[in-house]
Design a protein around this motif. Structure first.
Motif, PDB file in Angstrom:
ATOM      1  N   GLN A 194     -12.336 -37.402  23.095  1.00 31.25           N
ATOM      2  CA  GLN A 194     -11.233 -36.468  23.270  1.00 31.25           C
ATOM      3  C   GLN A 194     -11.542 -35.145  22.586  1.00 31.25           C
ATOM      4  OE1 GLN A 194      -7.755 -38.612  21.849  1.00 31.25           O
ATOM      5  NE2 GLN A 194      -7.174 -39.102  23.951  1.00 31.25           N
ATOM      6  N   GLY A 195     -10.928 -34.071  23.091  1.00 30.55           N
ATOM      7  CA  GLY A 195     -11.111 -32.765  22.482  1.00 30.55           C
ATOM      8  C   GLY A 195     -11.578 -31.694  23.440  1.00 30.55           C
ATOM      9  N   PHE A 196     -11.982 -32.090  24.664  1.00 27.80           N
ATOM     10  CA  PHE A 196     -12.381 -31.090  25.651  1.00 27.80           C
ATOM     11  C   PHE A 196     -11.133 -30.334  26.111  1.00 27.80           C
ATOM     12  CE2 PHE A 196     -13.406 -29.538  29.899  1.00 27.80           C
ATOM     13  CZ  PHE A 196     -14.668 -28.982  29.704  1.00 27.80           C
ATOM     14  N   THR A 197     -11.154 -29.009  25.957  1.00 26.76           N
ATOM     15  CA  THR A 197      -9.985 -28.180  26.238  1.00 26.76           C
ATOM     16  C   THR A 197     -10.293 -27.195  27.363  1.00 26.76           C
ATOM     17  OG1 THR A 197      -9.279 -28.320  23.924  1.00 26.76           O
ATOM     18  CG2 THR A 197      -8.315 -26.569  25.271  1.00 26.76           C
ATOM     19  N   ILE A 198      -9.374 -27.106  28.323  1.00 27.53           N
ATOM     20  CA  ILE A 198      -9.497 -26.150  29.420  1.00 27.53           C
ATOM     21  C   ILE A 198      -8.443 -25.066  29.215  1.00 27.53           C
ATOM     22  CG2 ILE A 198      -9.439 -25.829  31.920  1.00 27.53           C
ATOM     23  CD1 ILE A 198      -9.921 -28.922  32.085  1.00 27.53           C
ATOM     24  N   ARG A 204      -3.280 -24.208  27.450  1.00 28.21           N
ATOM     25  CA  ARG A 204      -4.390 -25.108  27.134  1.00 28.21           C
ATOM     26  C   ARG A 204      -4.121 -26.464  27.770  1.00 28.21           C
ATOM     27  NH1 ARG A 204      -5.253 -26.468  21.663  1.00 28.21           N
ATOM     28  NH2 ARG A 204      -3.032 -26.127  21.281  1.00 28.21           N
ATOM     29  N   LEU A 205      -5.144 -26.994  28.424  1.00 27.70           N
ATOM     30  CA  LEU A 205      -5.051 -28.284  29.086  1.00 27.70           C
ATOM     31  C   LEU A 205      -6.015 -29.247  28.414  1.00 27.70           C
ATOM     32  CD1 LEU A 205      -3.892 -29.901  31.532  1.00 27.70           C
ATOM     33  CD2 LEU A 205      -5.920 -29.172  32.803  1.00 27.70           C
ATOM     34  N   LEU A 206      -5.499 -30.420  27.986  1.00 20.41           N
ATOM     35  CA  LEU A 206      -6.304 -31.422  27.302  1.00 20.41           C
ATOM     36  C   LEU A 206      -6.314 -32.700  28.139  1.00 20.41           C
ATOM     37  CD1 LEU A 206      -5.122 -29.447  25.010  1.00 20.41           C
ATOM     38  CD2 LEU A 206      -5.717 -31.273  23.429  1.00 20.41           C
ATOM     39  N   PRO A 207      -7.314 -32.884  28.990  1.00 23.82           N
ATOM     40  CA  PRO A 207      -7.382 -34.113  29.783  1.00 23.82           C
ATOM     41  C   PRO A 207      -7.753 -35.301  28.891  1.00 23.82           C
ATOM     42  CG  PRO A 207      -8.790 -32.362  30.680  1.00 23.82           C
ATOM     43  CD  PRO A 207      -8.405 -31.965  29.307  1.00 23.82           C
ATOM     44  N   ALA A 208      -7.142 -36.454  29.161  1.00 26.17           N
ATOM     45  CA  ALA A 208      -7.475 -37.667  28.428  1.00 26.17           C
ATOM     46  C   ALA A 208      -8.742 -38.281  29.021  1.00 26.17           C
ATOM     47  CB  ALA A 208      -6.319 -38.660  28.507  1.00 26.17           C
ATOM     48  N   PRO A 209      -9.445 -39.131  28.280  1.00 26.24           N
ATOM     49  CA  PRO A 209     -10.599 -39.828  28.852  1.00 26.24           C
ATOM     50  C   PRO A 209     -10.213 -40.538  30.153  1.00 26.24           C
ATOM     51  CG  PRO A 209     -10.520 -40.168  26.484  1.00 26.24           C
ATOM     52  CD  PRO A 209      -9.253 -39.460  26.844  1.00 26.24           C
ATOM     53  N   GLY A 210     -11.062 -40.392  31.175  1.00 22.80           N
ATOM     54  CA  GLY A 210     -10.788 -40.993  32.471  1.00 22.80           C
ATOM     55  C   GLY A 210      -9.953 -40.131  33.394  1.00 22.80           C
ATOM     56  N   ALA A 211      -9.518 -38.969  32.935  1.00 21.71           N
ATOM     57  CA  ALA A 211      -8.666 -38.101  33.752  1.00 21.71           C
ATOM     58  C   ALA A 211      -9.502 -37.239  34.691  1.00 21.71           C
ATOM     59  CB  ALA A 211      -7.798 -37.220  32.871  1.00 21.71           C
ATOM     60  N   ARG A 212      -8.887 -36.840  35.793  1.00 26.56           N
ATOM     61  CA  ARG A 212      -9.461 -35.844  36.697  1.00 26.56           C
ATOM     62  C   ARG A 212      -8.368 -34.824  36.994  1.00 26.56           C
ATOM     63  NH1 ARG A 212     -10.588 -35.296  42.467  1.00 26.56           N
ATOM     64  NH2 ARG A 212      -9.636 -37.339  42.858  1.00 26.56           N
ATOM     65  N   VAL A 213      -8.655 -33.555  36.738  1.00 19.78           N
ATOM     66  CA  VAL A 213      -7.655 -32.506  36.892  1.00 19.78           C
ATOM     67  C   VAL A 213      -8.208 -31.378  37.751  1.00 19.78           C
ATOM     68  CG1 VAL A 213      -6.474 -33.008  34.719  1.00 19.78           C
ATOM     69  CG2 VAL A 213      -8.383 -31.385  34.748  1.00 19.78           C
ATOM     70  N   ASN A 214      -7.304 -30.729  38.477  1.00 23.22           N
ATOM     71  CA  ASN A 214      -7.642 -29.561  39.298  1.00 23.22           C
ATOM     72  C   ASN A 214      -6.937 -28.344  38.708  1.00 23.22           C
ATOM     73  OD1 ASN A 214      -8.787 -28.916  42.290  1.00 23.22           O
ATOM     74  ND2 ASN A 214      -7.026 -27.616  41.850  1.00 23.22           N
ATOM     75  N   VAL A 215      -7.705 -27.299  38.417  1.00 20.12           N
ATOM     76  CA  VAL A 215      -7.161 -26.082  37.820  1.00 20.12           C
ATOM     77  C   VAL A 215      -7.365 -24.940  38.797  1.00 20.12           C
ATOM     78  CG1 VAL A 215      -7.335 -24.449  35.913  1.00 20.12           C
ATOM     79  CG2 VAL A 215      -7.623 -26.902  35.490  1.00 20.12           C
ATOM     80  N   GLN A 232      -2.501 -33.415  28.849  1.00 19.05           N
ATOM     81  CA  GLN A 232      -1.471 -32.638  28.145  1.00 19.05           C
ATOM     82  C   GLN A 232      -1.660 -31.165  28.450  1.00 19.05           C
ATOM     83  OE1 GLN A 232      -1.690 -33.541  23.919  1.00 19.05           O
ATOM     84  NE2 GLN A 232       0.250 -34.634  24.055  1.00 19.05           N
ATOM     85  N   LEU A 233      -0.548 -30.487  28.751  1.00 15.30           N
ATOM     86  CA  LEU A 233      -0.560 -29.048  28.995  1.00 15.30           C
ATOM     87  C   LEU A 233       0.297 -28.377  27.939  1.00 15.30           C
ATOM     88  CD1 LEU A 233      -1.339 -26.638  30.834  1.00 15.30           C
ATOM     89  CD2 LEU A 233       0.767 -27.097  32.125  1.00 15.30           C
ATOM     90  N   GLY A 236       2.663 -22.059  24.577  1.00 15.36           N
ATOM     91  CA  GLY A 236       3.629 -21.670  23.556  1.00 15.36           C
ATOM     92  C   GLY A 236       4.098 -22.887  22.792  1.00 15.36           C
ATOM     93  N   ALA A 237       5.406 -23.043  22.687  1.00 13.95           N
ATOM     94  CA  ALA A 237       5.968 -24.177  21.949  1.00 13.95           C
ATOM     95  C   ALA A 237       6.200 -25.391  22.836  1.00 13.95           C
ATOM     96  CB  ALA A 237       7.299 -23.757  21.305  1.00 13.95           C
ATOM     97  N   ARG A 238       5.886 -25.295  24.123  1.00 11.05           N
ATOM     98  CA  ARG A 238       6.178 -26.385  25.047  1.00 11.05           C
ATOM     99  C   ARG A 238       4.923 -27.215  25.345  1.00 11.05           C
ATOM    100  NH1 ARG A 238       8.631 -26.002  31.258  1.00 11.05           N
ATOM    101  NH2 ARG A 238       8.998 -28.249  31.509  1.00 11.05           N
ATOM    102  N   THR A 239       5.083 -28.512  25.358  1.00  7.47           N
ATOM    103  CA  THR A 239       4.005 -29.431  25.727  1.00  7.47           C
ATOM    104  C   THR A 239       4.490 -30.336  26.853  1.00  7.47           C
ATOM    105  OG1 THR A 239       3.081 -29.444  23.478  1.00  7.47           O
ATOM    106  CG2 THR A 239       2.468 -31.268  24.939  1.00  7.47           C
ATOM    107  N   VAL A 240       3.684 -30.450  27.900  1.00  6.69           N
ATOM    108  CA  VAL A 240       4.022 -31.267  29.060  1.00  6.69           C
ATOM    109  C   VAL A 240       2.911 -32.280  29.275  1.00  6.69           C
ATOM    110  CG1 VAL A 240       4.324 -31.251  31.569  1.00  6.69           C
ATOM    111  CG2 VAL A 240       5.397 -29.479  30.175  1.00  6.69           C
TER     112      VAL A 240
END
Length: 343
Positions: A194-198, A204-215, A232-233, A236-240
């Motif tokens: 973990q720790g790869f940040t897009i 900032r987008l933090l994909p979990a191990p095993g995730a595949r994301v389209n940006v 996790q996206l 600011g103060a919001r996390t989704v």
């Protein structure tokens, strides 16, 4: 919806004659015109019906591209020793009756789609047709050209870049990437650390191990889609937390919406297709232009707002032009450099 083929009514104009028509248009549009000029143009136009047809074609293109031509270039003054390192302000040239010769020449280059370099003292900061990379893209750590797809590994993450995409490594050397323009997919192995940040558009987008994301970050269209696993996206103060088949849309200052989506269209480009479902034709053209050499330009009327549902193969992307012609009765005008005018 009309079903008519109008391409056959457009004459086949030789490239040399198209160039003559472009020369006449630029001569008449960008400088003082004498009576002798007007008479010479009248004689040239009357010499052959193809001359008149060629001039009509380039004039339609000129009108369609007018907004882009106005903002294609800015004057640049070489900094003096006292201003090195300071902020440099540039301004668009004021429109006026008499234009500097070098300004006319640069508008000519932009109109013909000839080169990214300009005359001394001028610099192209944005291609009016998107037909060459912008200066910022040329300096990117990773870049794809129009129509190019690229696969690579970044910190053991499998990355697929769509066409016209630019990405940069973090300045601090941390594991991750910044997507500044375009579209890319990131697939993490199940045992990834973990720790790869897009980074994208201030988020900032933090994909979990095993995730595949389209940006996707194309102009103001910024969307992050989780295709598998979770991510996790943070903005600011919001996390989704995005689960599979969920998408977040970003505005300039916030996460605007989070909702489930059909992922087929989002994943299509990676499999060699572009899918559109009830989208405005102008939006479709903008996307097709990312994958097609040259440029498709829509001109006038209600055509840009027509709704489109289509499945377009990237290997045969010009079938899109046939679709617009046949479905909407659009006139197709082919210009040099792969420029196509639809009206």
């Amino acid at each position: 919806m009309k079903d008519m083929n109008t391409t056959s009514s457009v004459p086949n104009i030789p490239t040399e004659l198209q160039a003559q028509a472009q020369d006449w248009l630029l001569r008449l549009q960008t400088g003082p015109v004498t009576a002798a000029d007007a008479e010479a143009f009248r004689r040239w136009r009357a010499r052959d019906p193809l001359h008149a047809a060629a001039f009509a074609q380039v004039r339609r293109l000129w009108v369609a591209l007018a907004p882009a031509m106005q903002t294609a270039v800015v004057p640049v003054t070489a900094p003096s020793p006292t201003t090195v390192g300071a902020a440099v302000t540039v301004a668009l040239p004021a429109s006026g009756r008499h234009r500097p010769r070098h300004a006319v020449n640069l508008r000519r280059r932009a109109f013909l789609g000839g080169a990214a370099a300009a005359a001394a003292g001028w610099m192209v900061v944005r291609s009016p047709l998107g037909m060459w990379p912008e200066l910022s893209a040329l300096a990117a750590d990773y870049r794809t050209a129009t129509g190019e797809l690229r696969t690579l590994k970044i910190a053991d993450v499998d990355v697929t870049m769509a066409a016209r995409t630019t990405m940069n490594r973090p300045a601090d050397g941390s594991p991750g990437i910044e997507v500044s323009e375009g579209e890319a997919q990131f697939a993490l192995q199940a045992d990834a650390v973990q720790g790869f940040t897009i980074a994208v558009a201030g988020a900032r987008l933090l994909p979990a191990p095993g995730a595949r994301v389209n940006v996707r970050c194309v102009g103001t269209d910024v969307r992050i889609t989780c295709l598998a696993g979770r991510a996790q996206l943070l903005r600011g103060a919001r996390t989704v937390v995005l689960e599979a088949a969920w998408q977040a849309r970003l505005l300039e200052d916030r996460i605007a919406s989070v909702a489930p989506v059909a992922t087929d269209a989002i994943d299509a480009w990676r499999n060699g297709w572009l899918l559109f479902d009830d989208q405005p034709l102008q939006d479709v053209v903008d996307e097709v232009n990312r994958y097609r050499t040259g440029r498709i330009v829509l001109a006038g009327g209600a055509l840009p707002q027509r709704r489109v549902q289509a499945r377009i193969p990237l290997e045969r992307i010009d079938t899109f032009i046939d679709l617009v012609r046949d479905a909407y009765g659009a006139k197709v005008v082919n210009m040099p450099g792969g420029v196509v005018l639809l009206s």
